[in-house]
Design an enzyme around this catalytic site. Sequence first.
Site, mmCIF file in Angstrom:
data_model
loop_
_atom_site.group_PDB
_atom_site.id
_atom_site.type_symbol
_atom_site.label_atom_id
_atom_site.label_comp_id
_atom_site.label_asym_id
_atom_site.label_seq_id
_atom_site.Cartn_x
_atom_site.Cartn_y
_atom_site.Cartn_z
ATOM 1 N NE ARG A 230 -4.413 -1.289 -0.164
ATOM 2 C CZ ARG A 230 -4.273 -2.425 -1.007
ATOM 3 N NH1 ARG A 230 -3.376 -2.766 -1.795
ATOM 4 N NH2 ARG A 230 -5.240 -3.205 -1.129
ATOM 5 C CD GLU A 259 -3.389 2.925 -5.825
ATOM 6 O OE1 GLU A 259 -4.371 2.024 -6.104
ATOM 7 O OE2 GLU A 259 -2.047 2.262 -5.433
ATOM 8 C CG HIS A 277 -2.815 -1.356 -6.886
ATOM 9 N ND1 HIS A 277 -3.618 -0.556 -5.863
ATOM 10 C CD2 HIS A 277 -2.859 -2.608 -6.500
ATOM 11 C CE1 HIS A 277 -3.763 -1.416 -4.915
ATOM 12 N NE2 HIS A 277 -3.464 -2.573 -5.446
HETATM 13 C C1 MLT Z 1 -5.038 -6.713 -2.770
HETATM 14 O O1 MLT Z 1 -5.211 -5.929 -1.804
HETATM 15 O O2 MLT Z 1 -5.506 -7.686 -3.033
HETATM 16 C C2 MLT Z 1 -4.198 -6.258 -4.028
HETATM 17 O O3 MLT Z 1 -3.523 -5.050 -3.771
HETATM 18 C C3 MLT Z 1 -4.623 -6.087 -5.098
HETATM 19 C C4 MLT Z 1 -6.001 -5.419 -5.159
HETATM 20 O O4 MLT Z 1 -6.129 -4.276 -4.715
HETATM 21 O O5 MLT Z 1 -7.028 -5.930 -5.700
#
Ligand code: MLT
Length: 311
Positions: A230, A259, A277
């Site tokens: 993050r 983001e 991301h």
């Molecule tokens: C997660 O938290 O699973 C990953 O960062 C990918 C997403 O955000 O979908």
Amino acid sequence: MKIIIAEKTSPAAIKMFRDEAGWNVITAEQLNGDLAAQLADADALVVRSAVDVNSKLLESANQLRVIGRAGVGVDNIDVAAATKKGVVVMNTPGANAVAVAEHTFGLMLSLARHLTRADSTTRAGKWEKKSLQGTELRGKTLGIIGFGRVGIEVAKRARAFDMRVMANDPFVSQEVAHDFGVTLANLEEVYASADYLSLHLGLTPQTEGMINQSAIGKMKKGVRIINCARGELINDAALVEALKSGQVGGAAIDVFTTEPPKDSALFACENVVATPHIAGSTNEAQEAVGTQIAQQVIDFLKSGVARNAVK
Ligand code: MLT
């Protein structure tokens, strides 16, 4: 039952809900931007990371029973507000761990071998063979902060690259770390030893901004930092300053505080590799997180069994 799938989700997951007789399934395309209104009589909401499930949105959810997060991080969901309303929040830990671990290695190799610069300069007709000489991962120390499902997958791959792996995680025992050939150490030790530092922990009030000026000052000069967890874990201003001074030799960043990021100061640094991301975005992982959350939500609505509930 009324199910709202508020973000793009695998067709197999949508089919699982539609196969339930009499269930009304509303997908992102059918929402017409009116999530709050549709939520008024919904039993379940499925999201990924883009929809902000805040307390205001939850006010309109009069009969909501469950929020399914297709993925791991639940920082886009106000879990406390949901819990207060008696709404269970569940996620899919592990379903995209391999995807994130593989992307982490892609980024690590990109930093070690200057892959993004090699690509852009070669396309531009240059032949920067000398200045693009890289370094090997072999023999380097990888520090993993957060030794959960993703951290473990990263460690397994690091061993194939003949890296030495150290990890920090207050919730993991020496025995578990040892089974994966990893040395468990405190943060100071990991900072002092790591040639590459990779973050694989959740965002909490305790971890927010943990990679700040003080932490970076304890790191080995020239350390390369990879963040597929993050954005908020890193204090960007401190990282930019350290990239400029050479204290940090390079950074590969998949996640940002905002983001998409607007005018991030990181983009002005040459030794930064950025991706939008996408660490968890593989066909396989999206299928896995989608079908796993669909099954969990269906089981919960039909039998009350809450798997991977988040508090
Ligand atoms: C997660 O938290 O699973 C990953 O960062 C990918 C997403 O955000 O979908």
